[in-house]
Design a protein around this motif. Structure first.
Motif, PDB file in Angstrom:
ATOM      1  N   UNK A  39       0.837  -1.201   0.000  1.00 37.27           N
ATOM      2  CA  UNK A  39       0.000   0.000   0.000  1.00 37.27           C
ATOM      3  C   UNK A  39       0.875   1.255   0.000  1.00 37.27           C
ATOM      4  N   UNK A  40       1.925   1.260   0.821  1.00 38.61           N
ATOM      5  CA  UNK A  40       2.815   2.423   0.879  1.00 38.61           C
ATOM      6  C   UNK A  40       3.507   2.633  -0.467  1.00 38.61           C
ATOM      7  N   UNK A  41       3.994   1.557  -1.072  1.00 37.29           N
ATOM      8  CA  UNK A  41       4.656   1.690  -2.373  1.00 37.29           C
ATOM      9  C   UNK A  41       3.695   2.220  -3.438  1.00 37.29           C
ATOM     10  N   UNK A  42       2.461   1.732  -3.422  1.00 42.85           N
ATOM     11  CA  UNK A  42       1.461   2.214  -4.375  1.00 42.85           C
ATOM     12  C   UNK A  42       1.178   3.693  -4.158  1.00 42.85           C
ATOM     13  N   UNK A  43       1.045   4.105  -2.903  1.00 41.64           N
ATOM     14  CA  UNK A  43       0.779   5.513  -2.613  1.00 41.64           C
ATOM     15  C   UNK A  43       1.967   6.397  -3.014  1.00 41.64           C
ATOM     16  N   UNK A  44       3.189   5.893  -2.845  1.00 40.32           N
ATOM     17  CA  UNK A  44       4.353   6.661  -3.281  1.00 40.32           C
ATOM     18  C   UNK A  44       4.338   6.860  -4.791  1.00 40.32           C
ATOM     19  N   UNK A  45       3.992   5.820  -5.527  1.00 45.38           N
ATOM     20  CA  UNK A  45       3.920   5.942  -6.981  1.00 45.38           C
ATOM     21  C   UNK A  45       2.828   6.925  -7.398  1.00 45.38           C
ATOM     22  N   UNK A  46       1.682   6.827  -6.737  1.00 48.52           N
ATOM     23  CA  UNK A  46       0.572   7.731  -7.038  1.00 48.52           C
ATOM     24  C   UNK A  46       0.948   9.182  -6.724  1.00 48.52           C
ATOM     25  N   UNK A  47       1.571   9.390  -5.582  1.00 49.65           N
ATOM     26  CA  UNK A  47       1.971  10.748  -5.196  1.00 49.65           C
ATOM     27  C   UNK A  47       3.022  11.302  -6.149  1.00 49.65           C
ATOM     28  N   UNK A  48       3.960  10.461  -6.563  1.00 42.18           N
ATOM     29  CA  UNK A  48       4.986  10.914  -7.504  1.00 42.18           C
ATOM     30  C   UNK A  48       4.396  11.306  -8.848  1.00 42.18           C
TER      31      UNK A  48
END
Length: 109
Positions: A39-48
């Motif tokens: 979930x954290x990795x997905x959110x980092x990609x989305x935020x980037x």
């Protein structure tokens, strides 16, 4: 001046993100840590991706101003930096509030 601000921002992010993630993972049950990491990795990609789109939109909008391209790009980059600094400040406030909340609950791991 903008380059120094961007370097400072990236350096601060590099120091804060791993610490925040370690703190957050400490509150996740052992059997859910892999899912929380995803979930954290997905959110980092989305935020980037979202951040890149916002900055590109701001610079593109500034480049439509009736002035030389270099000047308008400089204005757009400065505006984007202010927006990113505001987002970073809001994120820092949320992070610090979560630390205070955790300390009050006694969730130290």
């Amino acid at each position: 001046a903008y380059m120094a601000a961007y370097v400072l921002f990236a350096g601060g992010q590099g120091l804060c993100v791993p610490t925040g993630m370690t703190h957050a993972y400490g509150h996740v049950p052992e059997d859910s840590r892999n899912d929380s990491n995803a979930v954290v990795n997905t959110m980092q990609q989305l935020a980037g991706a979202s951040g890149t789109a916002v900055v590109a939109s701001i610079v593109s909008a500034a480049q439509r101003l009736p002035m030389p391209r270099a000047d308008s790009t400089n204005i757009g980059a400065g505006t984007a930096l202010i927006v990113l600094a505001g987002v970073a400040a809001a994120a820092m406030v949320c992070f610090l509030a979560s630390l205070v909340w955790s300390a009050r609950r006694g969730d130290r791991r």
